[in-house]
Design an enzyme around this catalytic site. Structure first.
Site, PDB file in Angstrom:
ATOM      1  N   HIS A   1      -6.519   2.611   0.710  1.00 12.98           N
ATOM      2  CA  HIS A   1      -6.260   2.923   2.119  1.00 12.98           C
ATOM      3  C   HIS A   1      -7.137   4.139   2.410  1.00 12.98           C
ATOM      4  O   HIS A   1      -6.973   5.177   1.749  1.00 12.98           O
ATOM      5  CB  HIS A   1      -4.764   3.220   2.308  1.00 12.98           C
ATOM      6  CG  HIS A   1      -4.324   3.552   3.707  1.00 12.98           C
ATOM      7  ND1 HIS A   1      -3.203   2.960   4.290  1.00 12.98           N
ATOM      8  CD2 HIS A   1      -4.795   4.428   4.626  1.00 12.98           C
ATOM      9  CE1 HIS A   1      -3.037   3.458   5.515  1.00 12.98           C
ATOM     10  NE2 HIS A   1      -3.985   4.363   5.729  1.00 12.98           N
TER      11      HIS A   1
ATOM     12  N   CYS B   1       0.516   3.318   3.211  1.00 11.40           N
ATOM     13  CA  CYS B   1       1.275   2.716   4.323  1.00 11.40           C
ATOM     14  C   CYS B   1       2.765   3.055   4.178  1.00 11.40           C
ATOM     15  O   CYS B   1       3.450   3.324   5.171  1.00 11.40           O
ATOM     16  CB  CYS B   1       1.088   1.210   4.350  1.00 11.40           C
ATOM     17  SG  CYS B   1      -0.493   0.680   5.050  1.00 11.40           S
TER      18      CYS B   1
ATOM     19  N   HIS C   1      -8.951   7.367   2.999  1.00 11.08           N
ATOM     20  CA  HIS C   1      -8.419   8.738   3.035  1.00 11.08           C
ATOM     21  C   HIS C   1      -9.532   9.738   2.826  1.00 11.08           C
ATOM     22  O   HIS C   1     -10.481   9.498   2.083  1.00 11.08           O
ATOM     23  CB  HIS C   1      -7.308   8.934   2.000  1.00 11.08           C
ATOM     24  CG  HIS C   1      -7.666   8.500   0.616  1.00 11.08           C
ATOM     25  ND1 HIS C   1      -7.661   7.185   0.222  1.00 11.08           N
ATOM     26  CD2 HIS C   1      -8.066   9.199  -0.472  1.00 11.08           C
ATOM     27  CE1 HIS C   1      -8.026   7.093  -1.043  1.00 11.08           C
ATOM     28  NE2 HIS C   1      -8.289   8.307  -1.494  1.00 11.08           N
TER      29      HIS C   1
ATOM     30  N   ASN D   1     -13.852   8.662  -1.241  1.00 15.02           N
ATOM     31  CA  ASN D   1     -14.232   7.646  -2.220  1.00 15.02           C
ATOM     32  C   ASN D   1     -14.126   6.277  -1.558  1.00 15.02           C
ATOM     33  O   ASN D   1     -13.164   6.008  -0.830  1.00 15.02           O
ATOM     34  CB  ASN D   1     -13.305   7.703  -3.435  1.00 15.02           C
ATOM     35  CG  ASN D   1     -13.525   8.967  -4.249  1.00 15.02           C
ATOM     36  OD1 ASN D   1     -14.662   9.367  -4.485  1.00 15.02           O
ATOM     37  ND2 ASN D   1     -12.445   9.605  -4.672  1.00 15.02           N
TER      38      ASN D   1
ATOM     39  N   HIS E   1      -3.756   0.711   8.499  1.00 13.18           N
ATOM     40  CA  HIS E   1      -4.328   0.377   7.191  1.00 13.18           C
ATOM     41  C   HIS E   1      -5.751  -0.127   7.342  1.00 13.18           C
ATOM     42  O   HIS E   1      -6.003  -1.166   7.937  1.00 13.18           O
ATOM     43  CB  HIS E   1      -3.482  -0.684   6.472  1.00 13.18           C
ATOM     44  CG  HIS E   1      -4.016  -0.991   5.094  1.00 13.18           C
ATOM     45  ND1 HIS E   1      -3.641  -0.286   3.983  1.00 13.18           N
ATOM     46  CD2 HIS E   1      -4.925  -1.892   4.679  1.00 13.18           C
ATOM     47  CE1 HIS E   1      -4.292  -0.750   2.926  1.00 13.18           C
ATOM     48  NE2 HIS E   1      -5.084  -1.734   3.321  1.00 13.18           N
TER      49      HIS E   1
ATOM     50  N   CYS F   1       0.834  -1.208   0.000  1.00  3.88           N
ATOM     51  CA  CYS F   1       0.000   0.000   0.000  1.00  3.88           C
ATOM     52  C   CYS F   1       0.871   1.261   0.000  1.00  3.88           C
ATOM     53  O   CYS F   1       1.724   1.447   0.871  1.00  3.88           O
ATOM     54  CB  CYS F   1      -0.906  -0.034   1.232  1.00  3.88           C
ATOM     55  SG  CYS F   1      -1.788   1.503   1.492  1.00  3.88           S
TER      56      CYS F   1
HETATM   57  P1  AMP Z   1      -8.901   8.213  -4.573  1.00  4.14           P
HETATM   58  O1  AMP Z   1      -9.352   8.203  -6.005  1.00  4.14           O
HETATM   59  O2  AMP Z   1      -9.912   8.795  -3.643  1.00  4.14           O
HETATM   60  O3  AMP Z   1      -8.373   6.868  -4.142  1.00  4.14           O
HETATM   61  O4  AMP Z   1      -7.696   9.244  -4.537  1.00  4.14           O
HETATM   62  C1  AMP Z   1      -6.366   8.892  -4.342  1.00  4.14           C
HETATM   63  C2  AMP Z   1      -5.586  10.189  -4.289  1.00  4.14           C
HETATM   64  O5  AMP Z   1      -4.271   9.894  -3.868  1.00  4.14           O
HETATM   65  C3  AMP Z   1      -5.483  10.903  -5.641  1.00  4.14           C
HETATM   66  O6  AMP Z   1      -6.018  12.233  -5.504  1.00  4.14           O
HETATM   67  C4  AMP Z   1      -3.982  10.914  -5.933  1.00  4.14           C
HETATM   68  O7  AMP Z   1      -3.550  12.100  -6.563  1.00  4.14           O
HETATM   69  C5  AMP Z   1      -3.386  10.764  -4.534  1.00  4.14           C
HETATM   70  N1  AMP Z   1      -2.070  10.132  -4.483  1.00  4.14           N
HETATM   71  C6  AMP Z   1      -1.694   8.970  -5.065  1.00  4.14           C
HETATM   72  N2  AMP Z   1      -0.403   8.688  -4.776  1.00  4.14           N
HETATM   73  C7  AMP Z   1       0.039   9.702  -3.989  1.00  4.14           C
HETATM   74  C8  AMP Z   1       1.285   9.994  -3.362  1.00  4.14           C
HETATM   75  N3  AMP Z   1       2.337   9.191  -3.485  1.00  4.14           N
HETATM   76  N4  AMP Z   1       1.382  11.126  -2.634  1.00  4.14           N
HETATM   77  C9  AMP Z   1       0.322  11.967  -2.494  1.00  4.14           C
HETATM   78  N5  AMP Z   1      -0.877  11.741  -3.049  1.00  4.14           N
HETATM   79  C10 AMP Z   1      -1.023  10.629  -3.794  1.00  4.14           C
HETATM   80 ZN    ZN Z   2      -2.282   1.193   3.689  1.00  7.20          ZN
END
Ligand code: AMP
Ligand code: ZN
Length: 110
Positions: free
Chosen positions: A94, A8, A96, A84, A47, A5
């Site tokens: 994970h 993580c 968020h 989401n 997680h 992940c």
């Molecule tokens: P979701 O579609 O709600 O799963 O959104 C995942 C979010 O994580 C997206 O807005 C991505 O731009 C963001 N994201 C993915 N990888 C990273 C990362 N390494 N650092 C910061 N944000 C990230």
């Molecule tokens: Zn995770």
């Protein structure tokens, strides 16, 4: 922790992120692909895949405590929280909370 992940790995500092807040339970960092001038991700350090997988709802209190501190610190009055859930909507599996504010959230869409 889930070794595959990406969030993580951010918690474990195995990959870099612009971390703006951290405590024992919650981490906040800037979204790498912001949809507006302010776009932060607030995550539980533990997680958990999505809201359906939460076993201790106390984590939600922790997260909203942090969101409240954050919007005070950033002096934001107008913002959205987006979560989401599920394989079709979630890119990162994970839990968020997107905190989105700034230039692109001037229109009320929902
Ligand atoms: P979701 O579609 O709600 O799963 O959104 C995942 C979010 O994580 C997206 O807005 C991505 O731009 C963001 N994201 C993915 N990888 C990273 C990362 N390494 N650092 C910061 N944000 C990230
Ligand atoms: Zn995770």
């Amino acid at each position: 922790m889930d070794t595959d992940c990406i969030f993580c790995k951010i918690v474990l500092k195995q990959i870099n992120a612009e971390i703006i807040y951290e405590d024992d339970n919650v981490l906040v960092f800037s979204d790498i692909n912001p949809v507006s001038s302010i776009h932060k991700l607030v995550i539980p350090k533990k997680h958990v895949k999505d809201i359906k997988q939460i076993d201790d709802v106390g984590i939600i209190i922790n997260i909203f405590d942090v969101i409240k501190k954050l919007v005070d610190d950033l002096q934001i009055d107008n913002f959205k929280i987006v979560v989401n859930n599920g394989d079709k909507l979630q890119l990162v599996k994970h839990l968020h909370f997107h905190l989105i504010s700034g230039d692109k959230v001037t229109d009320k869409l929902i």
